[in-house]
Write a protein that holds these residues in place. Structure first.
Motif, PDB file in Angstrom:
ATOM      1  N   ASN A   1      68.125  14.535 -60.481  1.00  0.00           N
ATOM      2  CA  ASN A   1      69.191  14.643 -59.488  1.00  0.00           C
ATOM      3  C   ASN A   1      69.865  13.279 -59.361  1.00  0.00           C
ATOM      4  O   ASN A   1      69.424  12.419 -58.600  1.00  0.00           O
ATOM      5  CB  ASN A   1      68.645  15.106 -58.143  1.00  0.00           C
ATOM      6  N   LYS A   2      70.921  13.080 -60.093  1.00  0.00           N
ATOM      7  CA  LYS A   2      71.605  11.784 -60.148  1.00  0.00           C
ATOM      8  C   LYS A   2      72.166  11.371 -58.788  1.00  0.00           C
ATOM      9  O   LYS A   2      72.208  10.181 -58.470  1.00  0.00           O
ATOM     10  CB  LYS A   2      72.717  11.828 -61.204  1.00  0.00           C
ATOM     11  N   GLU A   3      72.610  12.338 -57.975  1.00  0.00           N
ATOM     12  CA  GLU A   3      73.138  11.997 -56.649  1.00  0.00           C
ATOM     13  C   GLU A   3      72.069  11.360 -55.774  1.00  0.00           C
ATOM     14  O   GLU A   3      72.333  10.393 -55.054  1.00  0.00           O
ATOM     15  CB  GLU A   3      73.738  13.228 -55.960  1.00  0.00           C
TER      16      GLU A   3
ATOM     17  N   MET B   1      77.667  19.113 -61.083  1.00  0.00           N
ATOM     18  CA  MET B   1      78.224  19.491 -59.808  1.00  0.00           C
ATOM     19  C   MET B   1      78.711  18.245 -59.077  1.00  0.00           C
ATOM     20  O   MET B   1      77.977  17.287 -58.906  1.00  0.00           O
ATOM     21  CB  MET B   1      77.171  20.218 -58.978  1.00  0.00           C
ATOM     22  N   THR B   2      79.936  18.257 -58.663  1.00  0.00           N
ATOM     23  CA  THR B   2      80.512  17.138 -57.931  1.00  0.00           C
ATOM     24  C   THR B   2      80.404  17.411 -56.435  1.00  0.00           C
ATOM     25  O   THR B   2      80.664  18.520 -55.989  1.00  0.00           O
ATOM     26  CB  THR B   2      81.985  16.952 -58.310  1.00  0.00           C
ATOM     27  N   ILE B   3      80.023  16.385 -55.688  1.00  0.00           N
ATOM     28  CA  ILE B   3      79.975  16.536 -54.237  1.00  0.00           C
ATOM     29  C   ILE B   3      81.011  15.616 -53.607  1.00  0.00           C
ATOM     30  O   ILE B   3      81.475  14.664 -54.226  1.00  0.00           O
ATOM     31  CB  ILE B   3      78.555  16.278 -53.673  1.00  0.00           C
ATOM     32  N   THR B   4      81.339  15.900 -52.362  1.00  0.00           N
ATOM     33  CA  THR B   4      82.370  15.140 -51.665  1.00  0.00           C
ATOM     34  C   THR B   4      81.815  13.829 -51.135  1.00  0.00           C
ATOM     35  O   THR B   4      80.594  13.633 -51.062  1.00  0.00           O
ATOM     36  CB  THR B   4      82.941  15.949 -50.485  1.00  0.00           C
TER      37      THR B   4
ATOM     38  N   GLU C   1      79.617  14.502 -48.177  1.00  0.00           N
ATOM     39  CA  GLU C   1      78.301  15.002 -48.571  1.00  0.00           C
ATOM     40  C   GLU C   1      77.411  13.873 -49.084  1.00  0.00           C
ATOM     41  O   GLU C   1      76.205  13.865 -48.822  1.00  0.00           O
ATOM     42  CB  GLU C   1      78.443  16.091 -49.636  1.00  0.00           C
ATOM     43  N   ARG C   2      77.994  12.906 -49.779  1.00  0.00           N
ATOM     44  CA  ARG C   2      77.206  11.751 -50.246  1.00  0.00           C
ATOM     45  C   ARG C   2      76.707  10.925 -49.062  1.00  0.00           C
ATOM     46  O   ARG C   2      75.559  10.476 -49.044  1.00  0.00           O
ATOM     47  CB  ARG C   2      78.041  10.883 -51.172  1.00  0.00           C
TER      48      ARG C   2
END
Length: 108
Positions: free
Chosen positions: A41-43, A1-4, A7-8
């Motif tokens: 959770n890599k983010e 899942m890519t976040i903006t 969001e980061r």
């Protein structure tokens, strides 16, 4: 899942604010995480790495465990930018703070 990007930035702010609260609620004890938790959770992992590189948190690595706490700069950042920082309580009333959310996102 890519976040903006936004969001980061919000994730980093939230992690730092949560870490600040944890630190003070637990008498200055570092928050314990495991490498496995972060790899799930890599983010979050990347967000903690970013905060460490900005010198806002200190990470003590001991094997597969990580002990994370805010640095003096991280504490100052939260206290200077937290939405509740300007609330003045008088007779169960509070003065609402100015809006700093966008400034925080711009900084991080």
């Amino acid at each position: 899942m890519t976040i903006t990007i936004r969001e980061r930035k919000e994730l980093r702010i939230q992690l730092l604010f949560n870490l600040y609260e944890y630190y003070y609620q637990n008498n200055g004890v570092s928050k314990k995480l495991t490498r496995e938790n972060l790899q799930e959770n890599k983010e979050v992992d990347l967000a903690y790495q970013y905060l460490e590189n900005k010198n806002l948190i200190h990470v003590d690595r001991q094997g597969s465990q990580l002990f994370i706490k805010p640095t003096v700069s991280g504490i100052d950042f939260v206290e200077e930018n937290h939405p509740d920082r300007n609330k003045v309580k008088t007779n169960n009333e509070s003065q609402e703070p100015d809006n700093t959310a966008q400034a925080l996102l711009d900084w991080l």
